[in-house]
Motif scaffolding. Sequence first.
Motif, PDB file in Angstrom:
ATOM      1  N   GLU A  18       0.853  -1.197   0.000  1.00  0.00           N
ATOM      2  CA  GLU A  18       0.000   0.000   0.000  1.00  0.00           C
ATOM      3  C   GLU A  18       0.886   1.243   0.000  1.00  0.00           C
ATOM      4  OE1 GLU A  18      -3.482   1.134  -0.764  1.00  0.00           O
ATOM      5  OE2 GLU A  18      -3.519  -0.822   0.199  1.00  0.00           O
ATOM      6  N   VAL A  22      -1.631   6.422   1.391  1.00  0.00           N
ATOM      7  CA  VAL A  22      -2.877   5.710   1.670  1.00  0.00           C
ATOM      8  C   VAL A  22      -2.803   5.041   3.039  1.00  0.00           C
ATOM      9  CG1 VAL A  22      -4.397   3.835   0.906  1.00  0.00           C
ATOM     10  CG2 VAL A  22      -3.362   5.373  -0.776  1.00  0.00           C
ATOM     11  N   GLU A  47      -8.984   0.293  -1.790  1.00  0.00           N
ATOM     12  CA  GLU A  47      -8.849  -0.531  -2.990  1.00  0.00           C
ATOM     13  C   GLU A  47      -9.607   0.057  -4.178  1.00  0.00           C
ATOM     14  OE1 GLU A  47     -10.029  -4.470  -1.965  1.00  0.00           O
ATOM     15  OE2 GLU A  47      -8.312  -4.765  -0.642  1.00  0.00           O
ATOM     16  N   SER A  48     -10.705   0.740  -3.901  1.00  0.00           N
ATOM     17  CA  SER A  48     -11.487   1.336  -4.984  1.00  0.00           C
ATOM     18  C   SER A  48     -10.954   2.703  -5.390  1.00  0.00           C
ATOM     19  CB  SER A  48     -12.959   1.446  -4.588  1.00  0.00           C
ATOM     20  OG  SER A  48     -13.118   2.404  -3.564  1.00  0.00           O
ATOM     21  N   GLY A  49      -9.872   3.136  -4.720  1.00  0.00           N
ATOM     22  CA  GLY A  49      -9.283   4.429  -5.033  1.00  0.00           C
ATOM     23  C   GLY A  49      -9.884   5.566  -4.242  1.00  0.00           C
ATOM     24  N   ASP A  51      -9.604   6.307  -0.863  1.00  0.00           N
ATOM     25  CA  ASP A  51      -9.061   6.173   0.485  1.00  0.00           C
ATOM     26  C   ASP A  51      -9.483   7.341   1.357  1.00  0.00           C
ATOM     27  OD1 ASP A  51      -7.193   8.362   0.279  1.00  0.00           O
ATOM     28  OD2 ASP A  51      -5.953   7.086  -0.956  1.00  0.00           O
ATOM     29  N   ASP A  54     -10.342  11.141   0.436  1.00  0.00           N
ATOM     30  CA  ASP A  54     -10.958  11.238  -0.880  1.00  0.00           C
ATOM     31  C   ASP A  54     -12.405  10.782  -0.851  1.00  0.00           C
ATOM     32  OD1 ASP A  54      -8.513  12.101  -1.796  1.00  0.00           O
ATOM     33  OD2 ASP A  54      -7.915  10.122  -2.540  1.00  0.00           O
TER      34      ASP A  54
END
Length: 65
Positions: A18, A22, A47-49, A51, A54
């Motif tokens: 990671e 993140v 994992e889906s972007g 984090d 965001d």
Amino acid sequence: MDCGTVGRWELLVIPPDEPARVATRLLTAAADPANPLSAPRLLALAESGLDGQDAGESEGGAGPR
């Protein structure tokens, strides 16, 4: 993790690959007592972007930090 008389604890294990940015956000969010997200949910967002910060920003809020 079941801690006997102390109760059940949920552990967040950051994958070693990671990115540091993140991982820092995930650990900060997990340590925040006001954070309503579970460890699996935090990892799913990463994992889906989406984090930590965001994810909240995309929904109009500050997000967990």
